[in-house]
Design a protein around this motif. Structure first.
Motif, mmCIF file in Angstrom:
data_model
loop_
_atom_site.group_PDB
_atom_site.id
_atom_site.type_symbol
_atom_site.label_atom_id
_atom_site.label_comp_id
_atom_site.label_asym_id
_atom_site.label_seq_id
_atom_site.Cartn_x
_atom_site.Cartn_y
_atom_site.Cartn_z
ATOM 1 N N LEU A 131 1.048 -0.953 -0.215
ATOM 2 C CA LEU A 131 0.346 -0.180 -0.194
ATOM 3 C C LEU A 131 1.259 1.426 0.044
ATOM 4 O O LEU A 131 0.602 2.305 -0.769
ATOM 5 N N ILE A 132 2.017 1.215 1.348
ATOM 6 C CA ILE A 132 2.633 2.605 0.871
ATOM 7 C C ILE A 132 3.530 2.632 -0.431
ATOM 8 O O ILE A 132 3.239 3.765 -1.038
ATOM 9 N N THR A 133 3.935 1.101 -0.872
ATOM 10 C CA THR A 133 4.703 1.662 -2.161
ATOM 11 C C THR A 133 3.321 2.309 -3.503
ATOM 12 O O THR A 133 4.054 3.084 -4.510
ATOM 13 N N VAL A 134 2.901 1.969 -3.485
ATOM 14 C CA VAL A 134 1.546 2.610 -4.372
ATOM 15 C C VAL A 134 1.598 3.995 -4.372
ATOM 16 O O VAL A 134 1.265 4.537 -4.883
ATOM 17 N N CYS A 135 0.512 4.153 -2.979
ATOM 18 C CA CYS A 135 0.560 5.141 -2.640
ATOM 19 C C CYS A 135 0.690 6.821 -2.397
ATOM 20 O O CYS A 135 0.834 7.551 -2.980
ATOM 21 N N VAL B 180 5.898 -13.640 -2.038
ATOM 22 C CA VAL B 180 5.687 -14.478 -3.316
ATOM 23 C C VAL B 180 4.260 -13.626 -4.094
ATOM 24 O O VAL B 180 4.316 -13.364 -4.882
ATOM 25 N N VAL B 181 3.863 -13.169 -2.776
ATOM 26 C CA VAL B 181 2.661 -11.760 -2.862
ATOM 27 C C VAL B 181 2.479 -10.567 -3.894
ATOM 28 O O VAL B 181 1.479 -10.637 -4.889
ATOM 29 N N MET B 182 2.998 -10.254 -3.304
ATOM 30 C CA MET B 182 3.915 -8.640 -4.312
ATOM 31 C C MET B 182 4.260 -9.175 -5.542
ATOM 32 O O MET B 182 4.001 -8.600 -6.211
ATOM 33 N N LEU B 183 5.195 -10.474 -5.255
ATOM 34 C CA LEU B 183 5.286 -10.580 -6.865
ATOM 35 C C LEU B 183 4.896 -10.599 -7.766
ATOM 36 O O LEU B 183 4.239 -10.417 -8.635
ATOM 37 N N ALA B 184 3.809 -11.894 -7.119
ATOM 38 C CA ALA B 184 2.727 -11.818 -8.294
ATOM 39 C C ALA B 184 1.595 -10.608 -8.843
ATOM 40 O O ALA B 184 1.118 -10.083 -9.660
ATOM 41 N N ILE C 21 -0.618 -6.211 -12.648
ATOM 42 C CA ILE C 21 0.062 -5.357 -12.871
ATOM 43 C C ILE C 21 0.033 -4.704 -13.825
ATOM 44 O O ILE C 21 0.282 -4.244 -14.575
ATOM 45 N N GLU C 22 2.025 -4.881 -13.527
ATOM 46 C CA GLU C 22 2.526 -4.160 -14.232
ATOM 47 C C GLU C 22 3.303 -5.355 -15.237
ATOM 48 O O GLU C 22 3.963 -4.413 -16.065
ATOM 49 N N GLY C 23 3.151 -6.344 -15.281
ATOM 50 C CA GLY C 23 4.433 -6.973 -15.583
ATOM 51 C C GLY C 23 5.308 -8.007 -15.288
ATOM 52 O O GLY C 23 5.476 -7.526 -14.985
ATOM 53 N N VAL C 24 6.125 -8.837 -16.305
ATOM 54 C CA VAL C 24 7.569 -8.406 -15.622
ATOM 55 C C VAL C 24 8.719 -8.072 -16.409
ATOM 56 O O VAL C 24 8.805 -7.237 -17.043
ATOM 57 N N PRO C 25 9.042 -7.781 -15.192
ATOM 58 C CA PRO C 25 10.376 -6.774 -15.092
ATOM 59 C C PRO C 25 11.151 -7.149 -15.773
ATOM 60 O O PRO C 25 11.668 -7.535 -16.129
ATOM 61 N N ASN C 26 12.350 -5.752 -16.532
ATOM 62 C CA ASN C 26 13.137 -5.963 -17.174
ATOM 63 C C ASN C 26 14.150 -4.839 -16.663
ATOM 64 O O ASN C 26 14.403 -4.474 -15.751
ATOM 65 N N PHE C 27 14.930 -5.971 -15.259
ATOM 66 C CA PHE C 27 15.763 -6.194 -15.246
ATOM 67 C C PHE C 27 17.126 -5.778 -15.635
ATOM 68 O O PHE C 27 17.916 -4.597 -14.339
#
Length: 219
Positions: A3-7, A106-110, A115-121
């Motif tokens: 929540l903090i990260t999104v807000c 695991v939950v937040m990665l899913a 929402i944002e797709g697979v990240p490009n590291f």
């Protein structure tokens, strides 16, 4: 933390650092409704004053939904502090930190991948990896571990008092490092809230000494 990260994408970091540490307000609600405790007049008065400070911050210009999201995150943090203080621990702090990372990760990665797709590291760069390293293992992991370690040894009210230093550091650093604008309504609201939070967490003996120093008061 999700929540903090999104807000934080929608509200200033300084304002967020103040709202996230409204745990004494939530502590009062939890103790009254969940544990059926009867709060003292002092606690009700100072918590009401702190609520007024929060309201002043919420009336400042900005997006309301992210502001309430920060308050919800603070409520969840208050539940964690209270549950940690009442829990009978059989394992170590390292055990708690490991499972917190594993389950939450695991939950937040899913959620992030959906929402944002697979990240490009490869696009992150050293600044990105440095930020992730601090936010993850240090700020979240170490912070959670220290909280769990202190929870059984300190009363929740004392933990809340110590945590009130965070919004002061957060707001000042956001102005100095991020160049955020000082909003009068936020400054006044934060001052009212922090004073109430500090007085609310002081023991009766310290509060009596403070009152005795007021002109016209007798010891």
């Amino acid at each position: 933390m999700g929540l903090i990260t999104v807000c934080l994408q929608y509200i200033p970091a300084g304002t967020a650092s103040i709202l996230i540490y409204t745990t004494p307000l939530w502590m009062l609600v939890i103790d009254t409704l969940w544990y059926r405790q009867r709060p003292t007049a002092k606690r009700l008065l100072l918590t009401s004053t702190s609520t007024l400070g929060v309201a002043m911050i919420l009336f400042a210009p900005g997006a309301w939904l992210p502001l309430f999201g920060m308050l919800l995150a603070s409520g969840l943090w208050a539940v964690s502090i209270r549950r940690v203080s009442f829990h009978k621990w059989h394992g170590s702090v390292i055990d708690a930190v490991f499972w917190q990372f594993a389950l939450a990760g695991v939950v937040m990665l899913a959620v992030a991948c959906v929402i944002e797709g697979v990240p490009n590291f490869s696009e992150y760069g050293w600044r990105g990896w440095l930020s992730l390293s601090y936010i993850g293992p240090i700020a979240t992991g170490l912070g959670f571990g220290l909280m769990v370690s202190a929870g059984p040894k300190l009363p929740p009210e004392r933990i809340v008092l110590i945590s009130t230093l965070t919004p002061i550091i957060g707001y000042v650093s956001s102005v100095i490092l991020l160049g955020e604008t000082l909003l009068p309504m936020v400054i006044v609201g934060a001052s009212v809230m922090l004073c109430a939070l500090t007085l609310n967490a002081l023991p009766k003996s310290a509060l009596k000494k403070l009152i005795s120093k007021v002109p016209g008061q007798t010891k």
